[in-house]
Structures are given as C-alpha cells and as structure tokens.
Design a protein around this motif. Sequence first.
Motif, mmCIF file in Angstrom:
data_model
loop_
_atom_site.group_PDB
_atom_site.id
_atom_site.type_symbol
_atom_site.label_atom_id
_atom_site.label_comp_id
_atom_site.label_asym_id
_atom_site.label_seq_id
_atom_site.Cartn_x
_atom_site.Cartn_y
_atom_site.Cartn_z
ATOM 1 N N MET A 1 0.713 -1.054 -0.108
ATOM 2 C CA MET A 1 -0.088 0.122 0.222
ATOM 3 C C MET A 1 0.736 1.344 -0.176
ATOM 4 O O MET A 1 0.424 2.287 -0.682
ATOM 5 C CB MET A 1 -0.844 -0.002 1.061
ATOM 6 C CG MET A 1 -1.981 1.057 1.136
ATOM 7 S SD MET A 1 -3.048 0.872 -0.128
ATOM 8 C CE MET A 1 -4.498 1.282 0.558
ATOM 9 N N LYS A 2 1.976 1.189 0.835
ATOM 10 C CA LYS A 2 2.788 2.421 0.809
ATOM 11 C C LYS A 2 3.404 2.660 -0.478
ATOM 12 O O LYS A 2 3.830 3.733 -0.870
ATOM 13 C CB LYS A 2 4.048 1.901 1.653
ATOM 14 C CG LYS A 2 4.949 3.290 2.082
ATOM 15 C CD LYS A 2 5.829 2.862 3.321
ATOM 16 C CE LYS A 2 6.855 4.034 3.623
ATOM 17 N NZ LYS A 2 7.354 3.769 4.631
ATOM 18 N N LYS A 3 3.673 1.587 -1.287
ATOM 19 C CA LYS A 3 4.330 1.664 -2.685
ATOM 20 C C LYS A 3 3.312 2.218 -3.763
ATOM 21 O O LYS A 3 3.619 3.438 -4.194
ATOM 22 C CB LYS A 3 4.867 0.544 -3.222
ATOM 23 C CG LYS A 3 5.958 -0.248 -2.781
ATOM 24 C CD LYS A 3 5.941 -1.565 -3.142
ATOM 25 C CE LYS A 3 7.481 -1.893 -2.540
ATOM 26 N NZ LYS A 3 7.834 -3.519 -3.190
ATOM 27 N N ILE A 4 1.889 2.118 -3.446
ATOM 28 C CA ILE A 4 1.033 2.633 -4.275
ATOM 29 C C ILE A 4 0.894 4.192 -4.084
ATOM 30 O O ILE A 4 1.060 4.972 -4.926
ATOM 31 C CB ILE A 4 -0.475 2.072 -3.932
ATOM 32 C CG1 ILE A 4 -0.348 0.506 -4.555
ATOM 33 C CG2 ILE A 4 -1.385 2.752 -4.852
ATOM 34 C CD1 ILE A 4 -1.683 0.039 -4.384
ATOM 35 N N TYR A 5 0.854 4.584 -2.785
ATOM 36 C CA TYR A 5 0.869 5.906 -2.318
ATOM 37 C C TYR A 5 2.197 6.712 -3.032
ATOM 38 O O TYR A 5 2.173 8.002 -3.600
ATOM 39 C CB TYR A 5 0.766 6.201 -0.746
ATOM 40 C CG TYR A 5 -0.679 5.801 -0.270
ATOM 41 C CD1 TYR A 5 -1.546 6.449 -0.885
ATOM 42 C CD2 TYR A 5 -0.682 4.805 0.747
ATOM 43 C CE1 TYR A 5 -3.057 6.042 -0.557
ATOM 44 C CE2 TYR A 5 -1.796 4.649 1.248
ATOM 45 C CZ TYR A 5 -3.284 5.058 0.867
ATOM 46 O OH TYR A 5 -4.527 5.009 1.227
ATOM 47 N N SER A 6 3.148 6.111 -2.768
ATOM 48 C CA SER A 6 4.500 6.780 -3.382
ATOM 49 C C SER A 6 4.505 6.948 -4.768
ATOM 50 O O SER A 6 4.789 7.867 -5.343
ATOM 51 C CB SER A 6 5.740 5.772 -2.938
ATOM 52 O OG SER A 6 5.880 5.466 -1.652
ATOM 53 N N ILE B 1 1.641 7.363 -6.662
ATOM 54 C CA ILE B 1 0.749 8.451 -6.802
ATOM 55 C C ILE B 1 1.244 9.696 -6.712
ATOM 56 O O ILE B 1 1.149 10.558 -7.488
ATOM 57 C CB ILE B 1 -0.445 8.202 -6.253
ATOM 58 C CG1 ILE B 1 -1.339 7.184 -6.722
ATOM 59 C CG2 ILE B 1 -1.369 9.360 -5.978
ATOM 60 C CD1 ILE B 1 -2.509 6.492 -5.495
ATOM 61 N N ALA B 2 2.152 9.629 -5.445
ATOM 62 C CA ALA B 2 2.618 10.972 -5.422
ATOM 63 C C ALA B 2 3.784 11.310 -6.455
ATOM 64 O O ALA B 2 3.951 12.617 -6.798
ATOM 65 C CB ALA B 2 3.419 11.073 -3.780
ATOM 66 N N LEU B 3 4.414 10.359 -6.996
ATOM 67 C CA LEU B 3 5.579 10.470 -8.051
ATOM 68 C C LEU B 3 4.983 10.935 -9.231
ATOM 69 O O LEU B 3 5.182 11.894 -9.938
ATOM 70 C CB LEU B 3 6.201 9.407 -7.932
ATOM 71 C CG LEU B 3 7.437 9.312 -9.197
ATOM 72 C CD1 LEU B 3 8.409 10.204 -8.840
ATOM 73 C CD2 LEU B 3 8.015 8.055 -9.331
ATOM 74 N N VAL B 4 3.728 10.355 -9.692
ATOM 75 C CA VAL B 4 2.958 10.630 -10.800
ATOM 76 C C VAL B 4 2.459 12.095 -10.693
ATOM 77 O O VAL B 4 2.490 12.798 -11.860
ATOM 78 C CB VAL B 4 2.141 9.603 -11.150
ATOM 79 C CG1 VAL B 4 1.014 10.160 -12.230
ATOM 80 C CG2 VAL B 4 2.439 8.350 -11.491
ATOM 81 N N THR B 5 1.795 12.520 -9.655
ATOM 82 C CA THR B 5 1.369 13.771 -9.503
ATOM 83 C C THR B 5 2.465 14.941 -9.545
ATOM 84 O O THR B 5 2.080 15.843 -10.064
ATOM 85 C CB THR B 5 0.727 13.696 -8.036
ATOM 86 O OG1 THR B 5 -0.535 12.822 -7.944
ATOM 87 C CG2 THR B 5 0.151 15.030 -7.880
ATOM 88 N N PHE B 6 3.416 14.517 -8.879
ATOM 89 C CA PHE B 6 4.669 15.640 -8.685
ATOM 90 C C PHE B 6 5.134 15.800 -10.394
ATOM 91 O O PHE B 6 5.609 16.759 -10.746
ATOM 92 C CB PHE B 6 5.630 15.220 -7.974
ATOM 93 C CG PHE B 6 6.994 15.973 -8.032
ATOM 94 C CD1 PHE B 6 6.711 17.066 -7.337
ATOM 95 C CD2 PHE B 6 8.096 15.501 -8.364
ATOM 96 C CE1 PHE B 6 8.109 17.976 -7.376
ATOM 97 C CE2 PHE B 6 9.058 16.352 -8.573
ATOM 98 C CZ PHE B 6 9.250 17.609 -7.849
ATOM 99 N N SER B 7 5.228 14.627 -11.082
ATOM 100 C CA SER B 7 5.815 14.610 -12.452
ATOM 101 C C SER B 7 4.929 15.566 -13.467
ATOM 102 O O SER B 7 5.150 16.062 -14.154
ATOM 103 C CB SER B 7 6.211 13.298 -13.032
ATOM 104 O OG SER B 7 4.983 12.278 -13.142
ATOM 105 N N TYR B 8 3.502 15.299 -13.143
ATOM 106 C CA TYR B 8 2.709 16.155 -14.007
ATOM 107 C C TYR B 8 2.645 17.631 -13.657
ATOM 108 O O TYR B 8 2.702 18.440 -14.608
ATOM 109 C CB TYR B 8 1.141 15.765 -13.677
ATOM 110 C CG TYR B 8 0.886 14.453 -14.406
ATOM 111 C CD1 TYR B 8 0.867 14.302 -15.761
ATOM 112 C CD2 TYR B 8 0.212 13.341 -13.780
ATOM 113 C CE1 TYR B 8 0.582 13.276 -16.560
ATOM 114 C CE2 TYR B 8 -0.259 12.017 -14.500
ATOM 115 C CZ TYR B 8 -0.180 12.257 -15.990
ATOM 116 O OH TYR B 8 -0.440 11.006 -16.881
ATOM 117 N N SER B 9 3.191 17.800 -12.346
ATOM 118 C CA SER B 9 3.124 19.424 -11.975
ATOM 119 C C SER B 9 4.641 19.860 -12.691
ATOM 120 O O SER B 9 4.558 21.163 -13.185
ATOM 121 C CB SER B 9 3.248 19.689 -10.511
ATOM 122 O OG SER B 9 4.488 18.656 -9.891
#
Length: 92
Positions: A1-6, A8-16
């Motif tokens: 579960m921790k990997k999924i949140y990481s 998601i955070a990485l994808v969100t950051f890369s879009y920004s």
Amino acid sequence: MKKIYSLIALVTFSYSLNSQVVTEEQTPLVVKKTATWCGPCGTWGWELFEELFDEVGAKSVILEMHNSSSSGLYSADAASFHDLHEYRSSTP
C-alpha cells in the motif's frame, strides 16, 4: 500500500513539472457567418473580410462559421455556437 501512495505522489509530482504556463491575455474572436450559397460572401464580402484580416489577423482568432443547414460546409458545431451567441446577445 505504501508503494501505491508513493507511486501516486510521484506521478502527481511529475505532472506538475510538465504543466504549461498560461499567460493571462485576452484575444478577440472575429466570426464571419458565411455559406457556400452566399453570393456576397464570395464577392465583395470576401474582399471586406480580407481587409479585416489584414487589420486584425495577427491580434485575433478568426473563425468562418458555416451554420446554415443548406450550406455545403454546414457544421452542427457552428450552428450550436451561433445559437448560443444569439441567445446571449438577445438577453438583457
């Protein structure tokens, strides 16, 4: 579960990082209502439109709208755009 949140955070950051900067600038929209059957649109109307384009073309977006259902280049989107504009301009 921790990997999924990481992830998601990485994808969100890369879009920004890849987002575009949008300038706050208004651009006029010039609309020419025309049809393939319109005689004046292809004669003196064409010359008038060319003069208008030469004057404001670089500073505006120009749209030729074929909203007449009997025009050879009829567009349902143009008709919807025209109807929306007519409604808004006639509403006080």
